[in-house]
Design an enzyme around this catalytic site. Structure first.
Site, PDB file in Angstrom:
ATOM      1  N   ARG A 226     -13.623  -1.400  20.253  1.00 25.67           N
ATOM      2  CA  ARG A 226     -13.768  -1.877  21.865  1.00 25.67           C
ATOM      3  C   ARG A 226     -13.895  -3.198  22.030  1.00 25.67           C
ATOM      4  NH1 ARG A 226     -11.449   2.326  22.034  1.00 25.67           N
ATOM      5  NH2 ARG A 226     -11.815   4.385  23.216  1.00 25.67           N
ATOM      6  N   HIS A 274      -3.876  -3.286  21.709  1.00 25.72           N
ATOM      7  CA  HIS A 274      -4.692  -2.107  21.761  1.00 25.72           C
ATOM      8  C   HIS A 274      -3.795  -0.922  21.061  1.00 25.72           C
ATOM      9  CE1 HIS A 274      -8.528   0.121  23.233  1.00 25.72           C
ATOM     10  NE2 HIS A 274      -7.992   0.764  21.987  1.00 25.72           N
TER      11      HIS A 274
END
Length: 311
Positions: A226, A274
């Site tokens: 993250r 991502h």
């Protein structure tokens, strides 16, 4: 009785979820938020980063399925219904993808591809000595379902691999470090750090000036977890002074990464949008259907999130 899909993602991916669920569970209606004819009929919700408060609209929820491994976003919803099991995906095709991504990153830095890329831009020609994998120390931060697979893969490739987790884990041929008291020792022996921790209150900002400074000078970083794990200003400072040689970053806060962000133009940073490990709908639905059947039979479901620990 029905299932509702509440996700920021639309189009072909959600169409696949609807089709697979309708085939596997023909007795349940499959709806997509906000097109829900009867909220009281909703028994299960499949979610990815739902807007806060949405799940509170369904008074008869029996289970919530998070369409991904990380549950940090949904746990920030203070209106999340109490007493309803929240289940995460254990793999759903993400394990192989994450191994590929992290191994690529490790090999990228191990074989000095980041330095050769800079040489190319500078018009330079600097062959570097070969370093055997056994002389390169890889450290995997977080030994959950994905982290354990990555650590095993690095070991199989011949790297001197260690892993750190909050509680003790045992992996074959992986040097295991656990607990806060062993964190600095883990960092000190790591040349290439791979972060795969869950995002919790304890791990937010864990890659900061202090922890990055505990790595050997010239270490490299791969963050496939993250964006909020990273204190961006600290990482940029460590890159600028050479303590961190380079990094491969797949997650950011916020996303998409702003066009004018310093990471985009820093020569020591390689970014991806991502994509390290994406949920595969058919594999995910197998887990979801299995857990729905367990819940309907009165059995305990698999992969229930501990809301206190955050994973």
């Amino acid at each position: 009785m029905s299932i509702v899909i509440v996700a920021a993602e639309h189009g072909e991916v959600l169409d696949t979820y609807r089709a697979v669920l309708a085939e596997a569970l023909p007795d349940l209606d499959v709806w997509t938020w906000p097109d829900v004819p009867d909220p009281a009929a909703v028994r299960y919700a499949l979610v990815w980063q739902p807007e806060p408060g949405v799940l509170g609209r369904f008074p008869n929820l029996a289970g919530i399925f998070n369409l991904g491994a990380g549950v940090d976003a949904i746990l920030r919803d203070t209106t999340l219904p109490e007493g309803v099991p929240l289940m995460r995906l254990a793999d759903a095709g993400m394990g192989d993808q994450m191994v590929e991504y992290c191994l690529y990153g490790v090999l990228h830095f191990h074989r000095d591809m980041d330095l050769y890329r800079r040489d190319q831009a500078d018009g330079a020609w600097h062959p570097r000595p070969f370093v055997a994998p056994g002389q390169r120390r890889v450290g995997v931060l977080g030994l959950g379902a994905l982290g354990a697979q990555v650590a095993d893969a690095c070991t199989a490739f011949g790297f001197d691999t260690a892993g750190w987790s909050r509680s003790p884990k045992v992996l074959r041929k992986v040097h295991a470090f656990a607990g806060a008291e062993r964190f600095d020792a883990f960092l000190a022996r790591t040349d290439i750090l791979v972060n795969l921790l869950p995002l919790t209150d304890e791990t937010r900002g864990i890659l900061n000036a202090r922890t990055l400074g505990k790595l050997p000078r010239g270490a490299c970083l791969i963050n496939a977890a993250r964006g909020a794990h990273v204190v961006e200003a600290d990482l940029l400072a460590a890159l600028d002074d050479g303590h961190i040689r380079g990094c491969l970053l797949d997650a950011f806060d916020p996303e998409p990464l702003p066009a004018d962000h310093p990471f985009r133009r820093h020569p020591g940073v390689l970014i991806t949008p991502h994509i390290a490990a994406q949920t595969l709908p058919r594999e995910a639905c197998q887990q979801i259907v299995n857990n729905i059947k367990r819940l309907e039979d009165g059995r305990a479901p698999y992969n229930v999130v501990d809301r206190t620990s955050g994973y």
